[in-house]
Scaffold this active site. Structure first.
Site, PDB file in Angstrom:
ATOM      1  NE  ARG A  62     -64.403  -4.124  69.131  1.00  0.00           N
ATOM      2  CZ  ARG A  62     -64.688  -2.855  68.907  1.00  0.00           C
ATOM      3  NH1 ARG A  62     -64.256  -1.933  69.748  1.00  0.00           N
ATOM      4  NH2 ARG A  62     -65.409  -2.499  67.872  1.00  0.00           N
ATOM      5  CB  ALA A 111     -67.801  -3.998  70.530  1.00  0.00           C
ATOM      6  CB  SER A 112     -69.681  -4.924  65.396  1.00  0.00           C
ATOM      7  OG  SER A 112     -69.883  -4.730  64.012  1.00  0.00           O
ATOM      8  CG  HIS A 113     -69.784  -0.612  63.536  1.00  0.00           C
ATOM      9  ND1 HIS A 113     -70.739  -1.601  63.603  1.00  0.00           N
ATOM     10  CD2 HIS A 113     -70.414   0.542  63.851  1.00  0.00           C
ATOM     11  CE1 HIS A 113     -71.904  -1.049  63.926  1.00  0.00           C
ATOM     12  NE2 HIS A 113     -71.737   0.244  64.085  1.00  0.00           N
ATOM     13  CB  THR A 259     -63.996  -4.730  63.997  1.00  0.00           C
ATOM     14  OG1 THR A 259     -64.310  -3.346  63.939  1.00  0.00           O
ATOM     15  CG2 THR A 259     -62.780  -4.945  64.873  1.00  0.00           C
TER      16      THR A 259
END
Length: 491
Positions: A62, A111-113, A259
C-alpha cells in the site's frame, strides 16, 4: 483520544490518506499510540520488559506503508523494543517470524483487499492472531496514552521473505521426493496474478526456481494504487482476469492472491475458477488425506453440494459454523481440543487454515498444497468434479434502520424462524449455528445478522432456473411486515 472506532473485527483498519477523498482517521498519531499500546500489552502478557521484547514489523504494497511502518517502529523503539524490520512481507509470513525468528510478536501493516486509501495493523503472538477482545484491550491502552517506559533499542533489517519462500519450495520438493536442482515443476505451466500486492514472490521465488513455466503471470510488481484490478479472489473482475490469463497462456493452473496473501483462489486448466465452494472442496480433499472421517469447519454460507461432497464423496463430516475467518479457525481449534480430528478450517472468502500449519490462514501455503497435487500428476478438475454446483446463487443485504440493530435483528431471526418452521414447503436446518438456514424445493436460503454492521445478509442458492425468485416470493410478504427492515434488495 478514543481509538475504538478503528477496530475491525480482529484488525485495526482506517483511512490512511486523503487521496481517495475521505477523511483520514488512521492518523500517524493513532498508529504510534496503538503500536506503543501493543508493546505494553505484550509486555504484560508474557511478563517481559520492553528491552527484552523482540517484535517483527512488515507491510504489504500500500502507498501509505512506508509512513506507517516508520511510525510503528518509532513507537516500539521508544519503549526499548528490539525490532526486526521485514519490509515488504505477506501477512502469514509475519506470523511465521514468531516460529522461525523467535519473535515475541509481530505487526503486519495491511488492509487486505480494501481500497488503496485504507490501511491497518494486524497483530500476532506465538499462539496466532489476536481476537476481538484483545484488540479492544490494546485500543483502550492506546486511547489512554499508555506505553512502555522510554529505553534504547535497535532496529535490524531482515529479508525474511527469502526464508519463507525457501520453506514453500522445500514443501514441494519433499512431497515429490526431489531436490531443488531436480526442478520438480519442470513441464508445468503455472500463471500467477498478484494483483500488484505482495504475492508476486510466489511466481519468481517459489515456482520458477523449481522449473515451472510462469509466463503469462501478471501484476507481480507491488503497486499500492492497484491499477489493474482489486487484489481480491472474491472480486468478479479479478477472477475473470486470472481465468483469461490461464486460457490465453494455455496454462495448467492459475493462482490469484489478495494483497497480503492470506487468501487465494485458483483456476483449472479448463479456465474455470476454483473458488468459494470449489476451493473448499479441493482443500478438503487435500486436508483429509490421512485424516479419514475427520471434520472440516466452514462458514455458514457454503452450499448443500459441498456438504454432500465432504460427507458422501470424502466420507467425512462437514461442520457449518459462522461467518468470519477467525470464528471458523477458533471453532476448529476448539474441536481439536475436544478430541475431534479437525485438519481444516476454511471460509468461502478464501481464508484457509490447516492444522499442520499452525491453523494459520495462509494463501501461499494453501496453493502450495494444490501445486503439490499437480506435481504428483493428479487431475485437479477431476478431484472436484463430483461437487454439485447450484444453477443460481445470490446475496441480498437487508439494512436495519432502527437503533439497537443487534437486538432488533435477533428478534427478526427468531420470528422468521417460527414462520419458516410452519411453512409447508420449508425445512429449517438442524445445524443452524448462525441465523436461520432453510431448505426449499428449489435449494436453500440463509438469513443472518452481520457481525459489525446494521445489515442482515440473505444468501440464496437454487438447483433450478428461477428458483431464487420463487423463494423470495415466498418470504418477501412476511419480511415486509418488520418495521425497521429495508427489504428493497429483495424486490
Amino acid at each position: 483520544m478514543d481509538y475504538s472506532s478503528l477496530k475491525s473485527g480482529t484488525d485495526i483498519r482506517g483511512v490512511a490518506t486523503n487521496l481517495g477523498g475521505r477523511n483520514v482517521d488512521l492518523t500517524e498519531q493513532a498508529v504510534y499510540d496503538i503500536s506503543a499500546a501493543f508493546a505494553l500489552w505484550l509486555s504484560k502478557r508474557i511478563n517481559k520488559c520492553g528491552n527484552e521484547l523482540k517484535i517483527a514489523v512488515g507491510h504489504d504494497s500500500r502507498i501509505t506503508a512506508d509512513v506507517i511502518s516508520s511510525k510503528v517502529k518509532s513507537a516500539l523503539t521508544a519503549g526499548g523494543v528490539n525490532v526486526l524490520d521485514c519490509g515488504l512481507c505477506s501477512t502469514p509470513a509475519m506470523f511465521m517470524t514468531t516460529v522461525d525468528l523467535g519473535t515475541d510478536g509481530a505487526i503486519q501493516i495491511t488492509a487486505s483487499h480494501h481500497p488503496f486509501d485504507r490501511n491497518g495493523l494486524k497483530f500476532f503472538v506465538k499462539e496466532g492472531g489476536l481476537d476481538g477482545k484483545e484488540i479492544s484491550e490494546i485500543l483502550e491502552l492506546a486511547s489512554n496514552g499508555e506505553c512502555l517506559e522510554e529505553a534504547s533499542s535497535i532496529v535490524k533489517t531482515v529479508d525474511y521473505m527469502k526464508d519463507y519462500a525457501a520453506r514453500l519450495r522445500k514443501m514441494i520438493c519433499d512431497s515429490c521426493g526431489a531436490t531443488q536442482n531436480d526442478k520438480p515443476l519442470s513441464g508445468y505451466h503455472i500463471v500467477v496474478d498478484a494483483g500488484n500486492g505482495v504475492g508476486g514472490f510466489y511466481a519468481t521465488d517459489v515456482l520458477a526456481p523449481l522449473g515451472a513455466d510462469i509466463s503469462g503471470s501478471q501484476f507481480l510488481e507491488p503497486d499500492g494504487n492497484f491499477p489493474n484490478h482489486i487484489p481480491n479472489p472474491e472480486n468478479a473482475e479479478a477472477m475473470a482476469s486470472i481465468c483469461k490469463a490461464v486460457t490465453d497462456s494455455n496454462a495448467d493452473l492459475g493462482l490469484i492472491f489478495d494483497t497480503d496473501v492470506d487468501r487465494a483462489g485458483c483456476v483449472g486448466a479448463d479456465g474455470k475458477e476454483i473458488n468459494r465452494n470449489r476451493l473448499i472442496a479441493l482443500a478438503s480433499y487435500i486436508a483429509l488425506q490421512g485424516n479419514d472421517g475427520a471434520t472440516v469447519v466452514t462458514d455458514s454460507v457454503t452450499s448443500d453440494g459441498l456438504k454432500v461432497f465432504i460427507e458422501n464423496d470424502l466420507g467425512s463430516t462437514h461442520y457449518r459454523y459462522r461467518r468470519g475467518y477467525k470464528n471458523v479457525i477458533d471453532k476448529a481449534r476448539e474441536l481439536c481440543e475436544e478430541g475431534i480430528n479437525c485438519p481444516l478450517a476454511i471460509e468461502t472468502s478464501g481464508h484457509a487454515a490447516l492444522r499442520e500449519n499452525y491453523f494459520l490462514d495462509d494463501g501461499a501455503y494453501l496453493v502450495t498444497k494444490i501445486v503439490i497435487e499437480l506435481a504428483k500428476g493428479n487431475d485437479i478438475e477431476k478431484i472436484i468434479k463430483p461437487l454439485e454446483l447450484p444453477m443460481e446463487e445470490r446475496e441480498c443485504r437487508l439494512n436495519i434502520t432502527v437503533p439497537n440493530f443487534r437486538t432488533h435483528g435477533e428478534r427478526i431471526i427468531d420470528v422468521f424462524t417460527d414462520f419458516c418452521e410452519q411453512h409447508p414447503d420449508f425445512k429449517v436446518a438442524d445445524d443452524n449455528r448462525e441465523g436461520v438456514r432453510v431448505s426449499t424445493p428449489n435449494g436453500w436460503f440463509l438469513l443472518r445478522l452481520s457481525v459489525h454492521d446494521p445489515v442482515m445478509p440473505m444468501n440464496f442458492e437454487s438447483r433450478v432456473k428461477g428458483g431464487i425468485d420463487k423463494d423470495i416470493e415466498a418470504v418477501l410478504p412476511f419480511l415486509k411486515g418488520f418495521e425497521g427492515l429495508d427489504v428493497s434488495s429483495l424486490c
